[in-house]
Design a protein around this motif. Structure first.
Motif, PDB file in Angstrom:
ATOM      1  N   SER A   9       0.828  -1.212   0.000  1.00 20.45           N
ATOM      2  CA  SER A   9       0.000   0.000   0.000  1.00 20.45           C
ATOM      3  C   SER A   9       0.860   1.260   0.000  1.00 20.45           C
ATOM      4  CB  SER A   9      -0.929   0.001   1.216  1.00 20.45           C
ATOM      5  OG  SER A   9      -1.819  -1.095   1.183  1.00 20.45           O
ATOM      6  N   LEU A  10       1.927   1.268   0.803  1.00 15.23           N
ATOM      7  CA  LEU A  10       2.796   2.444   0.873  1.00 15.23           C
ATOM      8  C   LEU A  10       3.550   2.662  -0.439  1.00 15.23           C
ATOM      9  CD1 LEU A  10       4.204   2.102   4.500  1.00 15.23           C
ATOM     10  CD2 LEU A  10       2.611   3.821   3.641  1.00 15.23           C
ATOM     11  N   VAL A  11       4.002   1.595  -1.072  1.00 16.47           N
ATOM     12  CA  VAL A  11       4.667   1.726  -2.371  1.00 16.47           C
ATOM     13  C   VAL A  11       3.693   2.253  -3.407  1.00 16.47           C
ATOM     14  CG1 VAL A  11       5.714   0.421  -4.268  1.00 16.47           C
ATOM     15  CG2 VAL A  11       6.428  -0.018  -1.912  1.00 16.47           C
ATOM     16  N   TRP A  12       2.458   1.761  -3.371  1.00 21.70           N
ATOM     17  CA  TRP A  12       1.416   2.214  -4.295  1.00 21.70           C
ATOM     18  C   TRP A  12       1.195   3.719  -4.129  1.00 21.70           C
ATOM     19  CZ3 TRP A  12      -2.215  -1.116  -7.160  1.00 21.70           C
ATOM     20  CH2 TRP A  12      -3.249  -0.411  -7.769  1.00 21.70           C
ATOM     21  N   ILE A  13       1.088   4.167  -2.880  1.00 23.09           N
ATOM     22  CA  ILE A  13       0.871   5.592  -2.613  1.00 23.09           C
ATOM     23  C   ILE A  13       2.069   6.409  -3.087  1.00 23.09           C
ATOM     24  CG2 ILE A  13       0.698   7.304  -0.756  1.00 23.09           C
ATOM     25  CD1 ILE A  13      -1.003   5.289   0.791  1.00 23.09           C
ATOM     26  N   TYR A  14       3.282   5.932  -2.812  1.00 21.52           N
ATOM     27  CA  TYR A  14       4.485   6.672  -3.185  1.00 21.52           C
ATOM     28  C   TYR A  14       4.593   6.866  -4.693  1.00 21.52           C
ATOM     29  CZ  TYR A  14       9.410   7.566  -4.185  1.00 21.52           C
ATOM     30  OH  TYR A  14      10.579   8.094  -4.677  1.00 21.52           O
ATOM     31  N   THR A  15       4.383   5.808  -5.461  1.00 18.43           N
ATOM     32  CA  THR A  15       4.531   5.916  -6.911  1.00 18.43           C
ATOM     33  C   THR A  15       3.492   6.853  -7.519  1.00 18.43           C
ATOM     34  OG1 THR A  15       3.234   3.875  -7.147  1.00 18.43           O
ATOM     35  CG2 THR A  15       5.635   3.676  -7.188  1.00 18.43           C
ATOM     36  N   ASN A  16       2.266   6.790  -7.022  1.00 14.19           N
ATOM     37  CA  ASN A  16       1.234   7.685  -7.557  1.00 14.19           C
ATOM     38  C   ASN A  16       1.475   9.125  -7.126  1.00 14.19           C
ATOM     39  OD1 ASN A  16      -1.144   6.194  -9.037  1.00 14.19           O
ATOM     40  ND2 ASN A  16      -0.559   4.853  -7.347  1.00 14.19           N
ATOM     41  N   LEU A  17       1.933   9.320  -5.894  1.00 16.70           N
ATOM     42  CA  LEU A  17       2.242  10.672  -5.434  1.00 16.70           C
ATOM     43  C   LEU A  17       3.430  11.240  -6.210  1.00 16.70           C
ATOM     44  CD1 LEU A  17       1.447  12.847  -3.453  1.00 16.70           C
ATOM     45  CD2 LEU A  17       2.897  11.781  -1.726  1.00 16.70           C
ATOM     46  N   LEU A  18       4.394  10.399  -6.527  1.00 11.20           N
ATOM     47  CA  LEU A  18       5.546  10.827  -7.326  1.00 11.20           C
ATOM     48  C   LEU A  18       5.092  11.315  -8.696  1.00 11.20           C
ATOM     49  CD1 LEU A  18       8.679  10.905  -7.093  1.00 11.20           C
ATOM     50  CD2 LEU A  18       8.700   8.655  -8.222  1.00 11.20           C
ATOM     51  N   ARG A  19       4.174  10.607  -9.297  1.00  9.59           N
ATOM     52  CA  ARG A  19       3.658  10.998 -10.601  1.00  9.59           C
ATOM     53  C   ARG A  19       2.882  12.312 -10.546  1.00  9.59           C
ATOM     54  NH1 ARG A  19      -0.005   7.763 -13.398  1.00  9.59           N
ATOM     55  NH2 ARG A  19       0.570   9.082 -15.153  1.00  9.59           N
ATOM     56  N   ILE A  20       2.073  12.457  -9.492  1.00  4.49           N
ATOM     57  CA  ILE A  20       1.272  13.678  -9.346  1.00  4.49           C
ATOM     58  C   ILE A  20       2.184  14.895  -9.215  1.00  4.49           C
ATOM     59  CG2 ILE A  20      -0.296  14.917  -7.797  1.00  4.49           C
ATOM     60  CD1 ILE A  20      -1.589  12.214  -7.162  1.00  4.49           C
ATOM     61  N   LEU A  21       3.203  14.800  -8.364  1.00  2.00           N
ATOM     62  CA  LEU A  21       4.119  15.917  -8.169  1.00  2.00           C
ATOM     63  C   LEU A  21       4.893  16.212  -9.456  1.00  2.00           C
ATOM     64  CD1 LEU A  21       5.518  15.006  -4.634  1.00  2.00           C
ATOM     65  CD2 LEU A  21       3.840  16.783  -5.207  1.00  2.00           C
ATOM     66  N   ALA A  22       5.268  15.168 -10.188  1.00  5.28           N
ATOM     67  CA  ALA A  22       5.988  15.388 -11.444  1.00  5.28           C
ATOM     68  C   ALA A  22       5.113  16.064 -12.480  1.00  5.28           C
ATOM     69  CB  ALA A  22       6.486  14.038 -11.979  1.00  5.28           C
ATOM     70  N   ILE A  23       3.852  15.658 -12.560  1.00  2.00           N
ATOM     71  CA  ILE A  23       2.935  16.283 -13.531  1.00  2.00           C
ATOM     72  C   ILE A  23       2.694  17.739 -13.179  1.00  2.00           C
ATOM     73  CG2 ILE A  23       0.558  16.241 -14.385  1.00  2.00           C
ATOM     74  CD1 ILE A  23       0.617  13.205 -14.086  1.00  2.00           C
ATOM     75  N   LEU A  24       2.479  17.996 -11.889  1.00  2.12           N
ATOM     76  CA  LEU A  24       2.263  19.384 -11.470  1.00  2.12           C
ATOM     77  C   LEU A  24       3.519  20.232 -11.704  1.00  2.12           C
ATOM     78  CD1 LEU A  24       0.271  18.833  -8.150  1.00  2.12           C
ATOM     79  CD2 LEU A  24      -0.614  19.452 -10.404  1.00  2.12           C
ATOM     80  N   ARG A  25       4.692  19.648 -11.472  1.00  2.00           N
ATOM     81  CA  ARG A  25       5.934  20.358 -11.724  1.00  2.00           C
ATOM     82  C   ARG A  25       6.097  20.626 -13.221  1.00  2.00           C
ATOM     83  NH1 ARG A  25      11.067  20.379  -9.397  1.00  2.00           N
ATOM     84  NH2 ARG A  25       9.961  20.192  -7.404  1.00  2.00           N
ATOM     85  N   GLY A  26       5.713  19.665 -14.037  1.00  2.00           N
ATOM     86  CA  GLY A  26       5.847  19.827 -15.478  1.00  2.00           C
ATOM     87  C   GLY A  26       4.939  20.893 -16.034  1.00  2.00           C
ATOM     88  N   ASN A  27       3.767  21.042 -15.407  1.00  2.40           N
ATOM     89  CA  ASN A  27       2.816  22.057 -15.872  1.00  2.40           C
ATOM     90  C   ASN A  27       3.174  23.447 -15.357  1.00  2.40           C
ATOM     91  OD1 ASN A  27       1.352  20.125 -17.240  1.00  2.40           O
ATOM     92  ND2 ASN A  27      -0.043  19.754 -15.536  1.00  2.40           N
TER      93      ASN A  27
END
Length: 289
Positions: A271-289
């Motif tokens: 569960s923690l790995v699942w949360i980390y990978t999705n949170l990593l993607r969200i922060l990267a997308i927001l940073r990219g925008n």
């Protein structure tokens, strides 16, 4: 307590017949000593060498919150150490690096992901949990996370520490809400969460297969669809934590064997790995925008 969660469903200890206060099936005795042990005064080992003699009865230590915490800490430590080793041992890369430098990270990510996926299936459907297989899963998962984290850090500097802090913040916040509001997990809620989890995994694998043929669904891109998919995945990870907390709480209350703490540790790590990978993607997308 019959479970819809594949991690717990294969455990005989988590699926003893009976009914708990929630209306769900639970373990026989509802916290009482295991059937067959009985009053210690009535125990008898029989006479050695005599037909029909009863062997000594071994009482297993029950799972406790301390044992779950220790096993989960060990599992997460293996993930973190494997990720750190992968990060340090792989070549230093940046956006101007030669493609050959990225090949090492891609190889680590591929090998780690495949190994973690195979072992996650084995651990999820194995009746008797194996601590060695749980730790092997954590090692492969750490290799995969080390590779993907270094790549994300190359493209979006600073997102990795933020994702790590956010992951443990999500864990602490979910646990606080679970205990403060005394959340009760229903069978319908379990079914919906597990169905959604398998649905997301299926869609992800389908997208990967299509990408091999040049078809891009966009769920892994930095666009709106990718952000929505990551946010849904993050929310699903939080719901998975709620299921994990519920099973740990009921398992302790029903005095299941201590070895099942490894099953709980495995579920919490997933569960923690699942949360980390999705949170990593969200922060990267927001940073990219």
């Amino acid at each position: 307590m019959q479970s819809n969660n594949p991690v717990f469903r294969r455990s005989e200890e988590f699926n003893r017949p009976g009914t708990n206060a929630y209306g769900n099936q639970t373990y026989a005795g509802n916290g009482a000593p295991y059937a067959g042990y009985g009053d210690p005064a009535t125990w008898s080992t029989g006479t050695p060498g005599v037909p029909g003699a009863q062997p000594p009865t071994t009482v297993q230590q029950p799972m406790t919150i301390d044992s779950v915490v220790v096993k989960t800490a060990i599992s997460l430590a293996v993930v973190i150490v494997a990720a750190a080793i992968t990060w340090v041992m792989s070549p230093t890369v940046d956006q101007n690096s030669d493609p050959s430098a990225l090949s090492g990270l891609i190889a680590a990510l591929t090998i780690g992901s495949l190994g973690a996926f195979i072992l996650s299936m084995v651990n999820s459907f194995k009746r008797v949990i194996s601590p060695a297989l749980v730790l092997a899963f954590c090692a492969f998962e750490g290799v995969a996370l080390g590779g993907i984290s270094k790549m994300f850090n190359m493209w979006y500097p600073g997102v990795v520490p933020a994702a790590v802090i956010g992951t443990f913040g999500a864990f602490a916040g979910t646990l606080a809400v679970y205990k403060f509001f005394d959340i009760k997990v229903s069978t319908r809620f379990r079914t919906m969460v597990i169905a959604a989890m398998f649905g997301m995994v299926g869609i992800s694998l389908f997208a990967v297969v299509l990408s091999l043929f040049g078809v891009n669904l966009g769920i892994f891109d930095n666009g709106a669809l990718g952000l929505i998919f990551a946010v849904v995945g993050l929310a699903l990870g939080v719901f998975m934590l709620v299921l994990d907390f519920d099973f740990v709480e009921q398992g302790i209350a029903n005095q299941i064997p201590d070895r099942e703490g490894w099953r709980a540790a495995f579920a919490l790590t997933v569960s923690l790995v699942w949360i980390y990978t999705n949170l990593l993607r969200i922060l990267a997308i927001l940073r990219g925008n």
